[in-house]
Design a protein around this motif. Sequence first.
Motif, PDB file in Angstrom:
ATOM      1  N   VAL A   1       0.976 -14.336   6.631  1.00 25.50           N
ATOM      2  CA  VAL A   1       0.323 -13.323   5.791  1.00 25.50           C
ATOM      3  C   VAL A   1      -0.523 -14.005   4.735  1.00 25.50           C
ATOM      4  O   VAL A   1      -0.230 -15.108   4.297  1.00 25.50           O
ATOM      5  CB  VAL A   1       1.335 -12.403   5.062  1.00 25.50           C
TER       6      VAL A   1
ATOM      7  N   GLY B   1      -0.973 -10.404   0.451  1.00 25.64           N
ATOM      8  CA  GLY B   1       0.005  -9.552   1.127  1.00 25.64           C
ATOM      9  C   GLY B   1       1.433  -9.966   0.848  1.00 25.64           C
ATOM     10  O   GLY B   1       2.362  -9.341   1.338  1.00 25.64           O
TER      11      GLY B   1
ATOM     12  N   GLU C   1       8.344  -0.621   3.636  1.00 26.08           N
ATOM     13  CA  GLU C   1       7.173  -0.574   2.760  1.00 26.08           C
ATOM     14  C   GLU C   1       6.830  -1.955   2.242  1.00 26.08           C
ATOM     15  O   GLU C   1       7.705  -2.708   1.838  1.00 26.08           O
ATOM     16  CB  GLU C   1       7.437   0.363   1.567  1.00 26.08           C
TER      17      GLU C   1
ATOM     18  N   ARG D   1       3.558  -3.829  -0.156  1.00 23.80           N
ATOM     19  CA  ARG D   1       2.421  -3.447  -0.987  1.00 23.80           C
ATOM     20  C   ARG D   1       1.121  -3.516  -0.183  1.00 23.80           C
ATOM     21  O   ARG D   1       0.898  -4.448   0.593  1.00 23.80           O
ATOM     22  CB  ARG D   1       2.331  -4.368  -2.197  1.00 23.80           C
ATOM     23  N   GLY D   2       0.293  -2.512  -0.374  1.00 21.49           N
ATOM     24  CA  GLY D   2      -1.026  -2.528   0.250  1.00 21.49           C
ATOM     25  C   GLY D   2      -1.068  -2.098   1.704  1.00 21.49           C
ATOM     26  O   GLY D   2      -2.078  -2.249   2.365  1.00 21.49           O
ATOM     27  N   ARG D   3       0.071  -1.580   2.209  1.00 26.66           N
ATOM     28  CA  ARG D   3       0.075  -1.141   3.606  1.00 26.66           C
ATOM     29  C   ARG D   3       0.686   0.252   3.685  1.00 26.66           C
ATOM     30  O   ARG D   3       1.585   0.558   2.930  1.00 26.66           O
ATOM     31  CB  ARG D   3       0.955  -2.055   4.461  1.00 26.66           C
TER      32      ARG D   3
ATOM     33  N   ARG E   1       5.746   1.936   7.483  1.00 24.83           N
ATOM     34  CA  ARG E   1       6.003   1.894   8.926  1.00 24.83           C
ATOM     35  C   ARG E   1       7.417   2.428   9.115  1.00 24.83           C
ATOM     36  O   ARG E   1       8.362   1.925   8.531  1.00 24.83           O
ATOM     37  CB  ARG E   1       5.859   0.448   9.389  1.00 24.83           C
TER      38      ARG E   1
ATOM     39  N   GLU F   1       5.482  -5.945  11.523  1.00 25.59           N
ATOM     40  CA  GLU F   1       4.220  -5.218  11.380  1.00 25.59           C
ATOM     41  C   GLU F   1       3.826  -5.051   9.919  1.00 25.59           C
ATOM     42  O   GLU F   1       2.653  -4.899   9.604  1.00 25.59           O
ATOM     43  CB  GLU F   1       4.346  -3.840  12.022  1.00 25.59           C
ATOM     44  N   GLN F   2       4.828  -5.069   9.043  1.00 25.92           N
ATOM     45  CA  GLN F   2       4.524  -4.949   7.618  1.00 25.92           C
ATOM     46  C   GLN F   2       4.307  -6.316   6.966  1.00 25.92           C
ATOM     47  O   GLN F   2       4.309  -6.427   5.748  1.00 25.92           O
ATOM     48  CB  GLN F   2       5.646  -4.190   6.888  1.00 25.92           C
ATOM     49  N   GLY F   3       4.184  -7.322   7.790  1.00 25.57           N
ATOM     50  CA  GLY F   3       3.837  -8.644   7.261  1.00 25.57           C
ATOM     51  C   GLY F   3       5.021  -9.549   6.984  1.00 25.57           C
ATOM     52  O   GLY F   3       4.880 -10.570   6.326  1.00 25.57           O
TER      53      GLY F   3
ATOM     54  N   ASP G   1       3.963   7.950  12.181  1.00 24.32           N
ATOM     55  CA  ASP G   1       3.135   6.851  11.670  1.00 24.32           C
ATOM     56  C   ASP G   1       1.713   6.940  12.194  1.00 24.32           C
ATOM     57  O   ASP G   1       0.846   6.228  11.716  1.00 24.32           O
ATOM     58  CB  ASP G   1       3.690   5.493  12.157  1.00 24.32           C
TER      59      ASP G   1
END
Length: 454
Positions: free
Chosen positions: A188, A192, A224, A226-228, A231, A253-255, A442
């Motif tokens: 990331v 991110g 959750e 930040r910035g996404r 999901r 998927e959320q980094g 989603d």
Amino acid sequence: MEWTIKLEARTGWGEVHTHEIAVVTRRPVGLTADEVGMSLGEAKGLLAEIQRCIVSSQIDEQVMCARVCADCMGLREIRDHRTRTIQTLFGTVVVDAPRLKLCVCVDTKGFKDISISPLSELLPDRCTPELRRTQSELGARHSFREAARLLATFLPCSPQNQSSVRNRLHRTSEELEVADCRSKAKPVSASGAGEIVVFIDGAHIRAVPGHQSRHLDVTVGKVEARGRPPRRFGLAPKGAERPLSNVRAALVEQGWQPGRPVTVISDGEPALPNLVQTAINEPVIHILDWFHISMRIRHIEQSMAGLYAMKPANTAPLDYFAWSIDRLRHVLWNGYHEEAWQSLWDLQNVAGGIPQLNGVRFERPVQGFLRLCAELRGYIRNNEDAIVCYHQRYHDKRPVSTSRAEGCVDEIANARMAKKQRMRWSPRGAHHVAQVRAATLDGRLMPLGVQLAA
Ligand SMILES: [Zn+2]
């Protein structure tokens, strides 16, 4: 008046074919309200006919191209002619789907019966992906029967029945599972980085007769970062083939990548943070949900208000309660679980004396009050490692509560599978619906821009 609707097709090599699709007629005099514009039936017929023309010429062209050998540019021979049925969102189309012999230039190593079928390679399920996604999305939002009815009402994609909706949803869920297994952590960017928060909760749904217990667990969560956009994930642990990769994929998927901190907020059920911990194979920070603590304090306050309402002669103990409960909330909000535990212990001691001071009619309500205090004390003791300084987190604008995940339980599990729906679920069936529903909410199922309105 009369309208003729024609479809003009131009092939890749310039030939033009015109098909008459439909004729719509309306009388000029004596028009009724029902005859204004096209009817649903006419529109469905029109769509089905357009689709039939497009699909059959498309497949003809595709077979024609597939006949040309890429190696010697010779034409492959047709082995036999057969027809295939293709289901689409706009109707079922029967097309010619010849099987082709291998080109003479290919060394078949002595095998004679080798043939290829261009159509089977293109649509192995004999249904367009869009039809399957739409059936899955509707089946995740409504009962299978209702989904089939909705589709058949508005689109010429009959025959629709609940088992076809269910089978297609199961197929979509299996595909999501395969995709989850393949997901790999990516590096990331610095922007991110930061905490990833997993809100996780469980729901109980009715199990099919014959299952080892009457209820099944469904685990739902929201990840959750930040910035996404959040999901979601949903699974039935007993019906999931790989529950861990399901959770892990949501984090990836959320980094998430190894070493990045993960915070799990739950109501204190130990299986939930453990699931996340096992999925990423790294320790997680577990936080007891502030919402659940605060609800328990609220119940104690209500019980105290009930005692006040009985107008005791000696209110000294109750005045102490009011002060003490405020302090209890304050110490818990600041993460002092030991003090909170002690202050509940004091509350119980003082409450125990109320019937002696104010008469036996206070015995039963005081019992209730004592029980609530004892429950909260046990809750604090069992989860003391997960009680943090909520005040500091709140101040840092970091989440302290699963109230958002509670919404998630409703969205994913309760709305479609709640006990009041009277449906009974097999572990696998429940898992498929939970998983597809999370993907639907989603917006992961339908390509962007064509998601069905919620
Ligand atoms: Zn060839």
